[in-house]
Design an enzyme around this catalytic site. Structure first.
Site, PDB file in Angstrom:
ATOM      1  CG  ASP A  43     -37.929  51.692 -15.926  1.00  0.00           C
ATOM      2  OD1 ASP A  43     -38.770  51.288 -15.117  1.00  0.00           O
ATOM      3  OD2 ASP A  43     -38.129  51.725 -17.155  1.00  0.00           O
ATOM      4  CB  THR A  44     -37.972  55.284 -11.507  1.00  0.00           C
ATOM      5  OG1 THR A  44     -36.592  55.666 -11.502  1.00  0.00           O
ATOM      6  CG2 THR A  44     -38.633  55.808 -10.244  1.00  0.00           C
TER       7      THR A  44
END
Length: 332
Positions: free
Chosen positions: A98-99
């Site tokens: 994820d980011t």
């Protein structure tokens, strides 16, 4: 030249994803750099064709025009006429990050996308370093989330933390055996256990195969986690629940993947190396290891089908089920 370069791009390679960068944007950036490299190659020499062109011919004192056979290049395939040779590449992404997370991200180009599916079917473990901070609780388990609670942590010691981690590892190891659907009385199951080759037969909640504390400097602590079928948000929640078991609170400061199957940080290309030559070299260097490791990890799974007693554990109530245990981390 471009086709030859493209033929050397089929396979798997790893890149290092920095925090704050979406995996989709990373993939698009790598694709753009590869297309730039492929289209920058020296174009082949243009084909020649014969045309009859008017040209002067001296005949005594007079000059006359006549048709002469002349070889000229054909421009139908010229880059300025038909545009770039390569417009799109098929690039697959392995186990995503994820980011907020960083670390090893495996990509597959061309036929390498099928190898990504083989990696998924092998249920390989992944390594993470997870940094926690004692004394705070937030709504999303991250340090920069909305603050929910502040607590004291003076009573927390390294010994208490190690005991909690031992409980987590023990409960998840029991769950791993349950989700593997192995007949533990068989010789093959025993040999797989000795080699550390026991894997779940299908989807399962997050399974932790190893967890230990690398550094304890209150209020911060650093964990090393080996796991499978995880998400990075589940690892952040794990830090939160460890804090609760220690009679305090904790938030996650960092999630960093250091290994994905048989790709490690040493294999990961930095952002400055996301170019055609570096990626071709990485694919070529990894190809023998990829073939060897996939063969090693997939063969026991095929043989293991005959040892399976059921398709999936039917009674989830047999799973460990507390804040430290499997049911809390359900998901894939």
């Amino acid at each position: 030249m471009g086709s030859a370069s493209l033929a050397r791009l089929h396979g798997l390679f790893a890149v290092y994803k920095p925090p704050g960068l979406k995996w989709l944007h990373l993939r698009d950036t790598v694709e753009m750099q590869l297309l730039k490299g492929l289209n920058a190659g020296k174009p082949p020499a243009p084909e020649q064709r014969v045309r009859f062109l008017l040209g002067p011919v001296e005949d005594g004192e007079e000059k006359q025009l006549t048709l002469k056979a002349t070889s000229v290049p054909t421009l139908t395939n010229h880059r300025l006429v038909c545009g770039p040779e390569f417009l799109r590449l098929k690039i697959g992404v392995g186990h995503r990050l994820d980011t907020r997370s960083s670390g090893v991200l495996v990509l597959g180009v061309g036929h390498g996308r099928r190898l990504l599916m083989d990696m998924y079917d092998a249920h390989l473990t992944k390594d993470y370093t997870v940094r926690g901070l004692l004394g705070k609780a937030t709504d999303d388990f991250c340090e920069d989330g909305r603050l929910v609670e502040k607590t004291t942590y003076d009573h927390v010691t390294r010994e208490k933390l190690d005991r909690i981690l031992a409980v987590i590892q023990g409960s998840h190891q029991k769950a791993l055996v349950m989700y593997s659907n192995l007949d533990l009385q068989s010789q093959e199951a025993y040999e797989m256990a000795v080699r550390g080759m026991i894997r779940p037969m299908s989807k399962s909640p997050m399974l932790i195969t190893g967890i230990r504390c690398l550094n304890f400097s209150p209020p911060e602590f650093l964990l090393e986690v080996q796991c499978m079928h995880e998400t990075q948000q589940q690892l952040r929640k794990l830090v939160h629940e460890i804090g609760l078991e220690l009679k305090t609170t904790a938030v996650c400061m960092q999630v960093r993947r250091t290994r994905d199957g048989f790709f490690t940080l040493d294999d990961a290309l930095l952002r400055t190396q996301w170019n055609l030559q570096s990626i071709q070299d990485a694919i070529r260097a990894a190809a023998p290891r990829v073939a060897e490791q996939l063969e090693k990890n997939l063969r026991p799974r095929f043989n293991n089908q005959q040892l399976s007693s059921s398709d999936h554990p039917g009674d989830d109530s047999k799973s460990p089920g507390s804040t430290l245990r499997l049911e809390s981390y359900s998901g894939h």
